[in-house]
Design a protein around this motif. Structure first.
Motif, mmCIF file in Angstrom:
data_model
loop_
_atom_site.group_PDB
_atom_site.id
_atom_site.type_symbol
_atom_site.label_atom_id
_atom_site.label_comp_id
_atom_site.label_asym_id
_atom_site.label_seq_id
_atom_site.Cartn_x
_atom_site.Cartn_y
_atom_site.Cartn_z
ATOM 1 N N LEU A 1 -1.089 -18.589 5.474
ATOM 2 C CA LEU A 1 0.261 -19.128 5.306
ATOM 3 C C LEU A 1 0.511 -19.582 3.875
ATOM 4 N N ARG A 2 -0.561 -19.946 3.155
ATOM 5 C CA ARG A 2 -0.404 -20.400 1.775
ATOM 6 C C ARG A 2 -0.004 -19.261 0.844
ATOM 7 N N LEU A 3 -0.143 -18.023 1.297
ATOM 8 C CA LEU A 3 0.266 -16.892 0.475
ATOM 9 C C LEU A 3 1.782 -16.847 0.304
ATOM 10 N N ARG A 4 2.492 -17.390 1.282
ATOM 11 C CA ARG A 4 3.960 -17.359 1.236
ATOM 12 C C ARG A 4 4.553 -18.715 0.923
ATOM 13 N N TYR A 5 3.897 -19.755 1.394
ATOM 14 C CA TYR A 5 4.463 -21.097 1.290
ATOM 15 C C TYR A 5 3.559 -21.997 0.446
ATOM 16 N N ALA B 1 7.690 -17.192 8.685
ATOM 17 C CA ALA B 1 7.871 -15.787 8.292
ATOM 18 C C ALA B 1 6.526 -15.194 7.910
ATOM 19 N N PRO B 2 6.258 -13.970 8.320
ATOM 20 C CA PRO B 2 4.992 -13.326 7.955
ATOM 21 C C PRO B 2 4.897 -13.127 6.442
ATOM 22 N N THR B 3 3.680 -13.134 5.940
ATOM 23 C CA THR B 3 3.462 -12.777 4.541
ATOM 24 C C THR B 3 3.536 -11.261 4.395
ATOM 25 N N VAL B 4 3.572 -10.807 3.154
ATOM 26 C CA VAL B 4 3.544 -9.374 2.901
ATOM 27 C C VAL B 4 2.238 -8.771 3.427
ATOM 28 N N PHE B 5 1.172 -9.557 3.389
ATOM 29 C CA PHE B 5 -0.105 -9.070 3.918
ATOM 30 C C PHE B 5 -0.019 -8.843 5.425
ATOM 31 N N HIS B 6 0.572 -9.804 6.161
ATOM 32 C CA HIS B 6 0.798 -9.603 7.599
ATOM 33 C C HIS B 6 1.624 -8.333 7.831
ATOM 34 N N ALA B 7 2.694 -8.192 7.052
ATOM 35 C CA ALA B 7 3.590 -7.049 7.228
ATOM 36 C C ALA B 7 2.867 -5.731 6.969
ATOM 37 N N TRP B 8 1.988 -5.726 5.980
ATOM 38 C CA TRP B 8 1.226 -4.517 5.684
ATOM 39 C C TRP B 8 0.271 -4.179 6.832
ATOM 40 N N LEU B 9 -0.447 -5.181 7.313
ATOM 41 C CA LEU B 9 -1.350 -4.937 8.450
ATOM 42 C C LEU B 9 -0.592 -4.376 9.647
#
Length: 294
Positions: free
Chosen positions: A43-47, A106-114
């Motif tokens: 979560l720290r990747l986005r927030y 909201a998902p991070t870009v990493f979540h979205a990529w996975l």
């Protein structure tokens, strides 16, 4: 200088060697050869400050704001949850957990990529539902989520429940390309939580013989290793569950972590389970894996 540091059996990859290892991991993820095992630090990747708690200690603090627990257990999420369950009833604990994790994440870009990859299995160990949201955003219909559930009021030998991404409960072992396994439960779609010490009494009694682990997880891990990202293992509960989820998998295993912050117990756990540490900040590692900023 490129270095591989061996600490006991723990191997820490640094510098350009770590970057090369991440490139291989990216190829393995795209080829469905390794299983992502996700923790709340993602979560720290986005927030800068996530909208929901992202550590067990933060959950404990949120509980204490509602009902102060005795000082000797105040920072232990599982013990504070048990205190609430005993003093206020399970319904209160359930409602407070749902409130604490109600904020939209909201998902991070990493979540979205996975979510775009045809992965056989994704393990998400936090309650926020970000990985689920990322999978929903893709419009995929070939995903099921298997959630750990409390046995506090269970009738029969029930350890998990299975849902599609619309929130409809399914029969166990429903067919899917991707299984999202949330062993500790999730706020979505039905606020299932393993959180209190009592939730884990039977699970930890049975977990060594793998009873609480879903068959789909056992089957899909057999020929794969695990990639730990956004995880810490500074509590025995977290180490125990991780050890049992990866049990009987073929490996190899990797973890992207800041080696300077590892505790002695974490180093022992990583070494004992042959988990290679890629020493790189999470944001940098995610950006390299996804191929863009996060």
């Amino acid at each position: 200088m490129n270095k591989i540091l061996a600490l006991g059996h723990l191997v820490i990859n640094r510098d350009s060697h770590a970057a090369k290892q991440l490139n291989l991991l990216k190829k393995a993820l795209c080829a469905d050869e390794i299983i992502p095992y996700l923790g709340p630090d993602l979560l720290r990747l986005r927030y800068g400050e996530p909208p929901v708690p992202h550590t067990p200690q933060a959950v404990a603090a949120a509980f204490n704001a509602r009902a102060p627990a005795p000082s000797k257990i105040r920072t232990n999420m599982w013990s504070v949850a048990q205190f609430i369950e005993q003093r206020r009833h399970r319904r209160t604990l359930q409602a407070w957990m749902a409130e604490i994790f109600a904020g939209p994440v909201a998902p991070t870009v990493f979540h979205a990529w996975l979510a775009t990859l045809p992965l056989s299995l994704i393990v998400d160990t936090w309650y926020d539902g970000a990985m689920r949201a990322a999978l929903i955003d893709t419009g995929r219909t070939d995903v099921v989520e298997i959630q750990g559930v409390t046995r506090a009021h269970a009738i029969g030998d029930v350890w998990t429940k299975t849902y599609d991404l619309s929130g409809t409960e399914l029969q166990p072992d429903s067919a899917a390309t991707t299984v999202l396994y949330t062993p500790h439960g999730s706020v979505k779609p039905a606020a299932n939580f393993l959180i209190a010490d009592s939730d884990y009494v039977e699970a930890l009694t049975e977990i060594d013989i793998q009873t609480p682990i879903p068959r789909a997880v056992k089957e899909r891990r057999t020929k794969r290793g695990f990639f730990f990202f956004g995880c810490r293992f500074d509590d025995q509960m977290l180490r125990t569950y991780a050890r049992q989820v990866i049990k009987r998998s073929s490996g190899p295993h990797f973890a992207a972590m800041d080696s300077a912050t590892l505790t002695k117990n974490e180093r022992r756990f990583l070494a004992a389970n042959a988990i290679t540490v890629i020493d790189m900040p999470a944001g940098e590692a995610a950006a390299q894996l996804v191929g863009t900023g996060v």
